[in-house]
Design an enzyme around this catalytic site. Structure first.
Site, PDB file in Angstrom:
ATOM      1  N   ARG A 162       0.827  -1.213   0.000  1.00 33.44           N
ATOM      2  CA  ARG A 162       0.000   0.000   0.000  1.00 33.44           C
ATOM      3  C   ARG A 162       0.859   1.260   0.000  1.00 33.44           C
ATOM      4  O   ARG A 162       0.527   2.267   0.618  1.00 33.44           O
ATOM      5  CB  ARG A 162      -0.970   0.007   1.187  1.00 33.44           C
ATOM      6  CG  ARG A 162      -1.947  -1.146   1.200  1.00 33.44           C
ATOM      7  CD  ARG A 162      -2.854  -1.146  -0.044  1.00 33.44           C
ATOM      8  NE  ARG A 162      -3.718  -2.332  -0.041  1.00 33.44           N
ATOM      9  CZ  ARG A 162      -3.399  -3.475  -0.658  1.00 33.44           C
ATOM     10  NH1 ARG A 162      -2.260  -3.576  -1.316  1.00 33.44           N
ATOM     11  NH2 ARG A 162      -4.212  -4.507  -0.624  1.00 33.44           N
ATOM     12  N   SER A 232     -11.594  -0.893   2.233  1.00 33.05           N
ATOM     13  CA  SER A 232     -10.800  -1.240   3.415  1.00 33.05           C
ATOM     14  C   SER A 232     -10.287   0.036   4.071  1.00 33.05           C
ATOM     15  O   SER A 232      -9.527   0.785   3.455  1.00 33.05           O
ATOM     16  CB  SER A 232      -9.622  -2.136   3.021  1.00 33.05           C
ATOM     17  OG  SER A 232     -10.084  -3.334   2.435  1.00 33.05           O
ATOM     18  N   GLU A 328      -5.651   3.106   5.834  1.00 32.61           N
ATOM     19  CA  GLU A 328      -5.268   3.066   4.426  1.00 32.61           C
ATOM     20  C   GLU A 328      -5.823   4.301   3.711  1.00 32.61           C
ATOM     21  O   GLU A 328      -5.285   4.743   2.701  1.00 32.61           O
ATOM     22  CB  GLU A 328      -5.821   1.789   3.793  1.00 32.61           C
ATOM     23  CG  GLU A 328      -5.438   1.561   2.353  1.00 32.61           C
ATOM     24  CD  GLU A 328      -5.901   0.212   1.845  1.00 32.61           C
ATOM     25  OE1 GLU A 328      -6.282   0.129   0.662  1.00 32.61           O
ATOM     26  OE2 GLU A 328      -5.891  -0.758   2.619  1.00 32.61           O
TER      27      GLU A 328
END
Length: 345
Positions: A162, A232, A328
């Site tokens: 990520r 998410s 995130e």
């Protein structure tokens, strides 16, 4: 301060009812650079967005929001691979569908990930055992101050979990305008996650994997067009092998995924669920009742509602597992991005 007049609600999948001074949809590099330079000249903050699928507005934005809609998809080939050049403003899932419709395999595990193509390298998007870095050949960027374009190889993108160079060196003053993908013709299915493990690798087709991924995502994840969310919310945490071993002793069924560097990836959703937080509500926000990794806007949530909920979730997980989750999602304050971990600490 007077209330800004342009609503950002249609431009963020969380559906947060924030406002901006100006919103401009840019369909070319020239428009993107000109609008950016105007904001810089006027000393006002400027924010680049694709689909707004990975942002949380904490406040009204005191500047201009630029929506990148640079389009175009072209496909060529070499003896061993298909080469795809896609504009940053293209819809990611639609690109996956286009490749499959033309018989090109390799993106099927990444189906239904929300957002635009230009956002994919920033996050190094990934799902069901595949990450963008495995298929990315290059990323084209432009320096917004002078309009100079350059092409970064996949290695130069410094992809991580990520993470990428676009969160660091090229975070400010640059925009992604296109992404180059390379799909090998010697396709091998990736069947290591979820229901995909039930497929026979010798006979499974890319379309079957695509259909299964879509089914899994739709059965677990809320549709942002109906229920505001950013997918998410937290990263899956990476811990040392020693920490992972200790957790496995205490919780034998804890999902763990060994990483190449020796660390172990844990499933954030599992950790949250084990804290009995599915369906937990705070203000206008809630933990999704089917997928604990997703925080949702029940309809009237403010950015602060989401922050308060995220803070509670993070603290509960830390208290039980001594693992600290990190968002995130990007947090956007009145003048630009702010540190998400600090915001929920």
């Amino acid at each position: 301060m007077s209330r800004q007049q342009y609503s950002l609600k249609p431009w963020n999948t969380f559906g947060i009812d924030a406002y901006a001074n100006r919103i401009t949809v840019a369909d070319s590099i020239e428009v993107l650079c000109r609008c950016w330079q105007q904001s810089v000249h006027q000393k006002e903050p400027v924010l680049l967005l694709g689909k707004g699928s990975n942002v949380l507005f904490l406040q009204d934005f005191d500047g201009q929001v630029l929506i990148n809609r640079i389009k175009g998809v072209s496909i060529s080939e070499t003896t061993d691979a298909w080469l795809i050049h896609a504009g940053a403003g293209e819809n990611w899932h639609q690109l996956v569908e286009i490749t499959l419709s033309k018989g090109l395999a390799g993106l099927e595990n990444l189906a239904l990930i929300p957002g635009c193509v230009g956002s994919a390298p920033i996050q190094n998007i990934g799902a069901y055992g595949v990450e963008l870095e495995q298929v990315c050949e290059y990323v084209d960027i432009v320096s917004l101050d002078d309009g100079v374009c350059q092409r970064l190889s996949a290695a130069e993108c410094q992809f991580g979990y990520r993470d990428s160079v676009f969160k660091h060196r090229y975070r400010e003053g640059y925009a992604i305008v296109a992404v180059g993908l390379k799909l090998t013709k010697s396709w091998r299915p990736v069947l290591s996650y979820g229901d995909l493990i039930n497929f026979d690798p010798q006979v499974v087709t890319p379309q079957q994997i695509f259909d299964a991924v879509c089914h899994m995502r739709r059965s677990k994840l809320p549709d942002p067009d109906i229920t505001g969310n950013a997918g998410s919310f937290f990263k899956n945490p990476l811990v040392s092998a020693a920490v992972a071993a200790e957790l496995q002793t205490r919780y034998p069924d804890i999902p763990q995924y060994q990483q190449a560097g020796g660390e172990v990836k844990l499933a954030a959703g599992w950790l949250i669920e084990r804290c009995s937080l599915k369906g937990f509500c705070l203000g206008g926000a809630a933990v999704h009742e089917k997928q604990a990794l997703v925080l949702i806007n029940k309809g009237t949530a403010s950015g602060q509602d989401i922050v308060d909920l995220a803070r509670t979730v993070r603290q509960r997980v830390a208290e039980r597992f001594n693992v600290w989750l990190e968002p995130e999602v990007r947090f956007i304050a009145s003048r630009g991005e702010t540190d998400a971990v600090e915001a929920i600490a």
